[in-house]
Design a protein around this motif. Structure first.
Motif, PDB file in Angstrom:
ATOM      1  N   GLU A  66      -7.379  -4.460  -4.497  1.00  0.00           N
ATOM      2  CA  GLU A  66      -8.436  -5.451  -4.756  1.00  0.00           C
ATOM      3  C   GLU A  66      -8.246  -6.092  -6.125  1.00  0.00           C
ATOM      4  O   GLU A  66      -8.351  -7.302  -6.284  1.00  0.00           O
ATOM      5  N   LYS A  67      -7.950  -5.268  -7.114  1.00  0.00           N
ATOM      6  CA  LYS A  67      -7.743  -5.784  -8.471  1.00  0.00           C
ATOM      7  C   LYS A  67      -6.556  -6.736  -8.511  1.00  0.00           C
ATOM      8  O   LYS A  67      -6.605  -7.785  -9.143  1.00  0.00           O
ATOM      9  N   ARG A  85       0.839  -1.192   0.000  1.00  0.00           N
ATOM     10  CA  ARG A  85       0.000   0.000   0.000  1.00  0.00           C
ATOM     11  C   ARG A  85       0.880   1.251   0.000  1.00  0.00           C
ATOM     12  O   ARG A  85       0.605   2.214  -0.715  1.00  0.00           O
ATOM     13  N   ASP A 128      -7.163   1.287  -2.657  1.00  0.00           N
ATOM     14  CA  ASP A 128      -7.958   0.112  -2.271  1.00  0.00           C
ATOM     15  C   ASP A 128      -8.422  -0.653  -3.507  1.00  0.00           C
ATOM     16  O   ASP A 128      -8.382  -1.885  -3.534  1.00  0.00           O
ATOM     17  N   ALA A 129      -8.857   0.076  -4.530  1.00  0.00           N
ATOM     18  CA  ALA A 129      -9.319  -0.569  -5.766  1.00  0.00           C
ATOM     19  C   ALA A 129      -8.179  -1.301  -6.470  1.00  0.00           C
ATOM     20  O   ALA A 129      -8.366  -2.409  -6.988  1.00  0.00           O
ATOM     21  N   SER A 180      -5.304  -8.467  -6.035  1.00  0.00           N
ATOM     22  CA  SER A 180      -5.557  -9.659  -5.214  1.00  0.00           C
ATOM     23  C   SER A 180      -6.584 -10.586  -5.830  1.00  0.00           C
ATOM     24  O   SER A 180      -6.603 -11.777  -5.542  1.00  0.00           O
ATOM     25  N   ASN A 181      -7.450 -10.043  -6.654  1.00  0.00           N
ATOM     26  CA  ASN A 181      -8.553 -10.822  -7.244  1.00  0.00           C
ATOM     27  C   ASN A 181      -8.618 -10.568  -8.744  1.00  0.00           C
ATOM     28  O   ASN A 181      -9.569  -9.962  -9.231  1.00  0.00           O
TER      29      ASN A 181
END
Length: 122
Positions: free
Chosen positions: A113-114, A82, A109-110, A116-117
């Motif tokens: 998330e992208k 981060r 955060d987006a 990680s997934n």
């Protein structure tokens, strides 16, 4: 004892560690319970316990090379946390990761998330 760990694509992060399709072998004491649990619960990860004598020397990971927290993520592009993402400008984040958000924290955060997934084609 070692954990044999691999995943669906190179650079996928789980437990704060970048993983690869090629299995790597981590000493049992190099991972904490939360990391192991996160990997076991992720359907994109394969994790198997193996006795020392069954682990090829060339695939063993030195326990000193293992670190990470769940705040870390990446995609094989050198971005690992981060903090590193926060050093980038909003324009850089939007262009590089093709995401938008109302503010920088939401944007980071987006991106996390992208990373990680990922979608199946990434």
């Amino acid at each position: 004892m070692y954990y044999k760990i691999n995943c669906h694509r190179d650079g996928y992060y789980r437990g704060g560690i970048p993983h690869t399709v090629q299995p790597k072998f981590y000493p049992e004491d190099s991972l904490n319970k939360e990391q192991v649990q996160a990997m076991r619960e992720d359907p994109r990860m394969n994790i198997v316990e193996m006795p020392d004598e069954d682990v090829p020397e060339e695939y063993r990971v030195d326990s000193g090379d293992v670190s990470g927290t769940d705040d870390e993520a990446g995609g094989g592009d050198g971005i690992t946390s981060r903090d590193e993402l926060m050093k980038m400008t909003i324009a850089q984040l939007e262009e590089k990761y093709e995401v938008t958000a109302p503010n920088k924290n939401a944007l980071v955060d987006a991106v996390l998330e992208k990373l990680s997934n990922p979608t199946p084609d990434e």
